[in-house]
Design a protein around this motif. Sequence first.
Motif, mmCIF file in Angstrom:
data_model
loop_
_atom_site.group_PDB
_atom_site.id
_atom_site.type_symbol
_atom_site.label_atom_id
_atom_site.label_comp_id
_atom_site.label_asym_id
_atom_site.label_seq_id
_atom_site.Cartn_x
_atom_site.Cartn_y
_atom_site.Cartn_z
ATOM 1 N N ASP A 51 16.805 33.553 10.250
ATOM 2 C CA ASP A 51 18.193 33.334 10.649
ATOM 3 C C ASP A 51 18.416 31.918 11.180
ATOM 4 O O ASP A 51 17.520 31.084 11.177
ATOM 5 N N ASN A 52 19.626 31.674 11.634
ATOM 6 C CA ASN A 52 20.048 30.394 12.195
ATOM 7 C C ASN A 52 19.884 29.243 11.213
ATOM 8 O O ASN A 52 19.485 28.131 11.587
ATOM 9 N N SER A 365 29.005 33.018 18.976
ATOM 10 C CA SER A 365 28.932 33.409 17.569
ATOM 11 C C SER A 365 27.920 34.527 17.428
ATOM 12 O O SER A 365 26.956 34.605 18.199
ATOM 13 N N ASP A 366 28.120 35.369 16.452
ATOM 14 C CA ASP A 366 27.199 36.483 16.240
ATOM 15 C C ASP A 366 25.975 36.083 15.426
ATOM 16 O O ASP A 366 25.021 36.836 15.338
ATOM 17 N N GLY A 367 25.994 34.891 14.827
ATOM 18 C CA GLY A 367 24.865 34.486 13.994
ATOM 19 C C GLY A 367 24.156 33.253 14.511
ATOM 20 O O GLY A 367 23.363 32.652 13.801
ATOM 21 N N ALA A 368 24.430 32.860 15.748
ATOM 22 C CA ALA A 368 23.782 31.696 16.335
ATOM 23 C C ALA A 368 23.323 32.045 17.748
ATOM 24 O O ALA A 368 23.535 33.164 18.208
ATOM 25 N N SER A 369 22.715 31.108 18.420
ATOM 26 C CA SER A 369 22.129 31.300 19.757
ATOM 27 C C SER A 369 21.267 32.568 19.776
ATOM 28 O O SER A 369 20.374 32.706 18.964
ATOM 29 N N PHE A 370 21.553 33.552 20.643
ATOM 30 C CA PHE A 370 20.698 34.731 20.736
ATOM 31 C C PHE A 370 21.335 35.936 20.035
ATOM 32 O O PHE A 370 22.553 35.999 19.849
ATOM 33 N N THR A 371 20.510 36.890 19.653
ATOM 34 C CA THR A 371 20.992 38.094 18.991
ATOM 35 C C THR A 371 21.899 38.880 19.940
ATOM 36 O O THR A 371 21.521 39.162 21.074
ATOM 37 N N GLY A 372 23.093 39.215 19.471
ATOM 38 C CA GLY A 372 24.040 39.947 20.298
ATOM 39 C C GLY A 372 24.866 39.055 21.202
ATOM 40 O O GLY A 372 25.502 39.542 22.145
ATOM 41 N N ALA A 373 24.902 37.751 20.911
ATOM 42 C CA ALA A 373 25.602 36.801 21.782
ATOM 43 C C ALA A 373 27.085 37.120 21.908
ATOM 44 O O ALA A 373 27.655 37.034 23.005
ATOM 45 N N LEU A 374 27.711 37.487 20.807
ATOM 46 C CA LEU A 374 29.148 37.768 20.858
ATOM 47 C C LEU A 374 29.433 39.021 21.688
ATOM 48 O O LEU A 374 30.362 39.041 22.506
ATOM 49 N N ASP A 375 28.618 40.047 21.514
ATOM 50 C CA ASP A 375 28.790 41.265 22.317
ATOM 51 C C ASP A 375 28.550 40.962 23.792
ATOM 52 O O ASP A 375 29.266 41.476 24.662
ATOM 53 N N ALA A 376 27.553 40.139 24.071
ATOM 54 C CA ALA A 376 27.259 39.779 25.458
ATOM 55 C C ALA A 376 28.418 38.995 26.071
ATOM 56 O O ALA A 376 28.776 39.189 27.241
ATOM 57 N N ALA A 377 29.012 38.100 25.271
ATOM 58 C CA ALA A 377 30.163 37.325 25.752
ATOM 59 C C ALA A 377 31.328 38.239 26.100
ATOM 60 O O ALA A 377 32.033 38.031 27.091
ATOM 61 N N GLN A 378 31.521 39.265 25.296
ATOM 62 C CA GLN A 378 32.620 40.196 25.548
ATOM 63 C C GLN A 378 32.365 41.054 26.783
ATOM 64 O O GLN A 378 33.296 41.368 27.546
ATOM 65 N N LEU A 379 31.109 41.418 27.032
ATOM 66 C CA LEU A 379 30.776 42.132 28.263
ATOM 67 C C LEU A 379 31.013 41.237 29.474
ATOM 68 O O LEU A 379 31.507 41.695 30.519
ATOM 69 N N TYR A 380 30.656 39.970 29.329
ATOM 70 C CA TYR A 380 30.878 38.999 30.392
ATOM 71 C C TYR A 380 32.383 38.878 30.680
ATOM 72 O O TYR A 380 32.813 38.828 31.837
ATOM 73 N N GLN A 381 33.155 38.846 29.626
ATOM 74 C CA GLN A 381 34.610 38.770 29.787
ATOM 75 C C GLN A 381 35.127 39.949 30.610
ATOM 76 O O GLN A 381 35.956 39.782 31.514
#
Length: 517
Positions: A51-52, A365-381
């Motif tokens: 990936d990445n 983004s869901d395809g960059a940085s760490f796996t699940g980054a977008l979901d984690a960002a939304q939990l943070y929100q």
Amino acid sequence: MTFRNETNAGGIDRRTLLKAAGVLAAGSLILPGFARAEQPRKGGHLILGIDNASSADRLDPAFYFEAYAYNVGLQLFNTLTDLNEDGSLRAGLAESWEPAAGGSTWIFKLRKGVQFHNGKELKPEDVIYSLDHHRGEKSESAGKGYLLSVTDIVKSADNEVTFRLSGPNADFPYLLGDVHFGITPNGANFDDGIGTGAFILEDFQPGVRTLAKRNPNYWDPERGHVDSVETVAYNDKSARVAALISNSVHLINNVEPRIAQKLVSNQSLTLHREDDSYIVLFAGRADSAPFSNLDVRLALKYAIEREQIVTSILSGAGTVSNDNPIFPSNRYFASDVPTRPYDPDKAAFHWKKAGYDGKIVLSASDGASFTGALDAAQLYQQSATKAGIPFEVNRVPADGYWSDVWLKHPFVASGWGARPTADAMLSLIYLSEAPWNESGWKNQAFDQLVLSARGELDETKRKQLYHDAQVLIIEENSSIIPAYAAQISASSSKLKGYKAIPGQNGPRTAEKVWLES
């Protein structure tokens, strides 16, 4: 199926390094299910699903940013040093090294008879040219930060290179094994991919695939078993797993923990889990508003539910972090600093005190940085909103993330794999002048602590210096690091010889594995 747990061994004894002043014996990991070591088989076409990848990827190691480029680069290039499977130093293109002037000078003796892919023999001039590529004010290299202390690189004998540093650095040989410091012939274009590696480039399509064939003149007879390697870009996590299950690839990286749990019953696959190997983080730019305000930074540190990231995003394949980039398995880890809890009241207090009337925008983004980054960002929100912080997630494309978003947007999802030493991690992304200082944080007291620790020979004093440096990051830096994650990869049961190495920045998978007949 088989599940192998390859645990990060943590810190390296630098006193042993200084006493030996040379090559450490190869280490080994005894893995479950093996009565004796299997003998490598030659031949076959290896296919990796990584990936990445990006259409902006280059073969020049100065511009490696993520897993795909690391994998391809290490097929083509070698570095002066390498790591054994236990995380200790291993000889690469340098067969030995020794310190002088109290560790302010390092002398490396090169292997003789090593050939580049174009037939040229390795010489000191090639090493000097290749490493100078990452030095100087005009250099844009991702590895520039590691060489800021290097004042000169000279040919000191026919097969010898000497590095002069601005101060003592007991860990310096580890830095020269970094993935960015591949060696190419003097005067060559790095983007031509001419190295001394186990494989010779045949075709490179950025963001799509790379094809390489075995180097018949490779200097290491114990590596380079397959006839050819195809590295295919699979940024989508589901497509990556599907490719493995359908036998389209032999190995994939970065398997999401929730998906890994579903693969346990598949007898044709092997999962490889490396604990304590990756930090999950969100980096805000401390050199611009609103992150230039300490109260904004503290509000965001209290506004994240760290346990929720571990349980929901990592499915338990990780542990809570207290905004500390040093891993708990590292011997310099500051274990006495209590974890900052999710506290919406304290978050609201600091947010109000900051007096900022705008909103926080986190790019992920869901395809960059760490796996699940977008979901984690939304939990943070969600958790930040409960604390009264206006918080928005900006969903951005994976392609071009590291060139167009990271270091450019004010608040981004990011992540870092383990490095072999505490200095390597701290110097890479936290020193004021580090090119990859993603938080834009500049703290002279922190800089001095790290520089002092590099050359400190008293172990107790050195540990205290690193402790104090970690406390400054935890209390003042603008990076929010909620978790330490395990990295999980998966392979066909036909692939043999795969072992993750603790602290290695970039895997030499292709040259070490082989395929069953």
